[in-house]
Design an enzyme around this catalytic site. Structure first.
Site, PDB file in Angstrom:
ATOM      1  N   LYS A 123       0.816  -1.221   0.000  1.00 30.53           N
ATOM      2  CA  LYS A 123       0.000   0.000   0.000  1.00 30.53           C
ATOM      3  C   LYS A 123       0.849   1.271   0.000  1.00 30.53           C
ATOM      4  O   LYS A 123       0.593   2.199  -0.778  1.00 30.53           O
ATOM      5  CB  LYS A 123      -0.940   0.013   1.215  1.00 30.53           C
ATOM      6  CG  LYS A 123      -2.023  -1.044   1.193  1.00 30.53           C
ATOM      7  CD  LYS A 123      -2.986  -0.886   2.359  1.00 30.53           C
ATOM      8  CE  LYS A 123      -2.368  -1.211   3.702  1.00 30.53           C
ATOM      9  NZ  LYS A 123      -2.011  -2.640   3.839  1.00 30.53           N
ATOM     10  N   THR A 124       1.848   1.314   0.870  1.00 34.16           N
ATOM     11  CA  THR A 124       2.644   2.534   0.985  1.00 34.16           C
ATOM     12  C   THR A 124       3.398   2.822  -0.307  1.00 34.16           C
ATOM     13  O   THR A 124       3.409   3.963  -0.805  1.00 34.16           O
ATOM     14  CB  THR A 124       3.628   2.427   2.162  1.00 34.16           C
ATOM     15  OG1 THR A 124       2.884   2.302   3.382  1.00 34.16           O
ATOM     16  CG2 THR A 124       4.527   3.650   2.249  1.00 34.16           C
ATOM     17  N   GLU A 167      -3.616   5.685   1.500  1.00 31.27           N
ATOM     18  CA  GLU A 167      -3.682   4.252   1.769  1.00 31.27           C
ATOM     19  C   GLU A 167      -5.039   3.923   2.395  1.00 31.27           C
ATOM     20  O   GLU A 167      -5.653   4.761   3.057  1.00 31.27           O
ATOM     21  CB  GLU A 167      -2.569   3.831   2.737  1.00 31.27           C
ATOM     22  CG  GLU A 167      -1.190   3.992   2.161  1.00 31.27           C
ATOM     23  CD  GLU A 167      -0.101   3.570   3.145  1.00 31.27           C
ATOM     24  OE1 GLU A 167      -0.323   2.598   3.894  1.00 31.27           O
ATOM     25  OE2 GLU A 167       0.963   4.203   3.145  1.00 31.27           O
TER      26      GLU A 167
END
Length: 463
Positions: A123-124, A167
């Site tokens: 996600k990051t 996110e």
């Protein structure tokens, strides 16, 4: 879905309990830029709280009921306990209270395009890639990412209200408080089993996330993930997939890796060749993260050459394959990997880098995850040349005595006898310092504080 609106409820003053956290501080910074009065409290002074103070926020050290000076709204982080004096005081005064996820969801209502990046892993990095592409191409996105991104000088950047990139974490169903117009699902696996009952529960939660996307919105999904495949049949919005081959809409061909493990590939959309992509982050997993990012930004009309130019400025986020130093011909890398799949992806990326022996220091993250995925962890770490396991990083959990790092070491020893348990960080630094040879590669892995070992080792090698 909770029923609250910042504008309709005449909110002017917002107080954050636990304002020093990376996500809470980012929300506070965005709201300051939107001309809200922001106050907050945290247990410790930090660079984050100092930065917020310089921007106009009033920050209190420690939690005290007197910090609640009649704000219009109180926001709290998941780490805040029910008996927190500020939370108790807010309830006594009947002040509206929202969780961090609910506050983030409310912010989304103020933007035209909300891009929410979900998945068990990646996600990051993917959020960062999308942010860099949009920012580089003058789309002026407002960005909230869960790591430090050098391209924007931190983890947050306030831009226009046309694009918001964030996110979307599935833990405790947080992303179900969001209002995405574009949802991205990178992968779905078993994780956070202290909250989720099982994989079916996780998949059901992701289905609910998909249902939040409006009919004219877009879902971008990894087409080769069987768990994603099992839940996208019911999608009522537009769907774009990316994957390994032409069974997906976007896919790579002629993949190669340079000596640093950076991938290059030909990009296709269905049968159309779109261009050549060259990344400055290592590993096949980042190749697929880039495909999700490319699909998203291509949707907004950015041409592939400009996407590739932007990706060439992206060297990763802190604690994601972070090169801490290259001293005496020994490379020291740190990575946030804390799930078996992430570990496998990181180790695979390392295999594309030139080195002799690999030294890996792994810090298990949470007792629940270590217990539930013990076999998977032992398999993921089975072939490391020199493996050191530290104590489990508790994070939000308490040690019930059910699992210890020594249990993981015992499992790994069935496949690999070059593994040992070491408790003290100083001892680990000294052990590697005394035994690592030129052209060896050292990596610290985990979502806790294991990165400090790599940082100490760099200093020791520098002498």
């Amino acid at each position: 879905m909770f029923d609250f609106d910042l504008d309709k409820h005449s909110i002017n003053h917002i107080h954050f309990i636990g304002i020093g956290g990376i996500s809470m501080s980012a929300l506070a910074q965005i709201l300051i830029n939107f001309d809200y009065k922001v106050t907050g409290s945290d247990m410790n002074d930090s660079e984050i709280t100092k930065k917020l103070s310089s921007q106009g926020a009033t920050i209190h050290m420690g939690h005290n009921k007197n910090n609640i000076s009649n704000p219009d709204l109180v926001v709290y982080t998941a780490a805040v306990k029910e008996n927190n004096p500020e939370l108790v005081e807010a309830r006594t005064k009947e002040i509206p209270i929202l969780s961090r996820a609910e506050m983030l969801g409310l912010l989304m209502k103020k933007f035209k395009n909300n891009i929410a990046v979900a998945g068990t892993h990646g996600k990051t990095t993917t959020t960062s890639m999308i942010s860099v592409i949009l920012d580089y191409n003058k789309y002026s996105p407002t960005i909230l990412v869960g790591g430090q991104l050098d391209n924007i000088g931190g983890n947050v950047k306030v831009g226009s209200r046309d694009y918001f990139v964030t996110e979307a974490c599935e833990y405790v169903g947080s992303f179900l408080k969001f209002f995405p117009t574009i949802g991205i699902i990178l992968n779905i696996e078993e994780d956070h089993l202290d909250y989720f009952k099982d994989l079916d529960h996780i998949k059901e939660t992701f289905k609910e996330f998909i249902d939040l996307i409006p009919k004219d919105g877009l879902l971008i999904a990894y087409g080769d993930d069987p768990n994603i495949q099992s839940i996208i049949d019911h999608v009522h919005c537009n769907l774009v997939t990316y994957g390994k081959d032409n069974n997906s809409d976007y896919y790579p061909s002629n993949i190669s890796f340079n000596d640093l493990g950076y991938p290059s590939f030909d990009l296709y959309k269905r049968d159309e060749f779109l261009g050549k992509i060259n990344l400055k982050v290592p590993g096949e997993h980042n190749l697929f993260n880039s495909l999700a990012s490319i699909a998203c930004c291509h949707h907004f009309g950015i041409d592939i050459d400009h996407i590739n130019e932007a990706l060439n400025t992206f060297g990763g986020t802190h604690r994601r394959f972070d090169l801490l130093g290259h001293i005496n011909n020994i490379k020291i890398v740190d990575d946030y990997a804390h799930h078996p799949t992430e570990i496998e992806a990181t180790l695979k990326a390392l295999s594309n880098m030139d080195h002799n022996n690999l030294w890996c220091v792994f810090q298990p993250h949470t007792f629940t995850r270590t217990l539930c995925l013990l076999d998977e962890f032992s398999q993921a770490l089975a072939e490391v040349d020199n493996l050191i396991i530290t104590d489990i990083y508790a994070a939000r959990e308490k040690d019930t005595g059910e699992i210890h790092s020594k249990d993981l070491v015992k499992k790994i020893k069935k496949h690999n006898d070059k593994v040992k348990y070491m408790k003290e960080f100083d001892s680990i630094v000294n052990y590697i310092y005394e035994n690592a040879k030129p052209n060896d590669l050292v990596i610290t892995m985990g979502a806790g504080n294991v990165n400090s070992i790599g940082e100490q080792l760099v200093q020791k090698l520098k002498g």
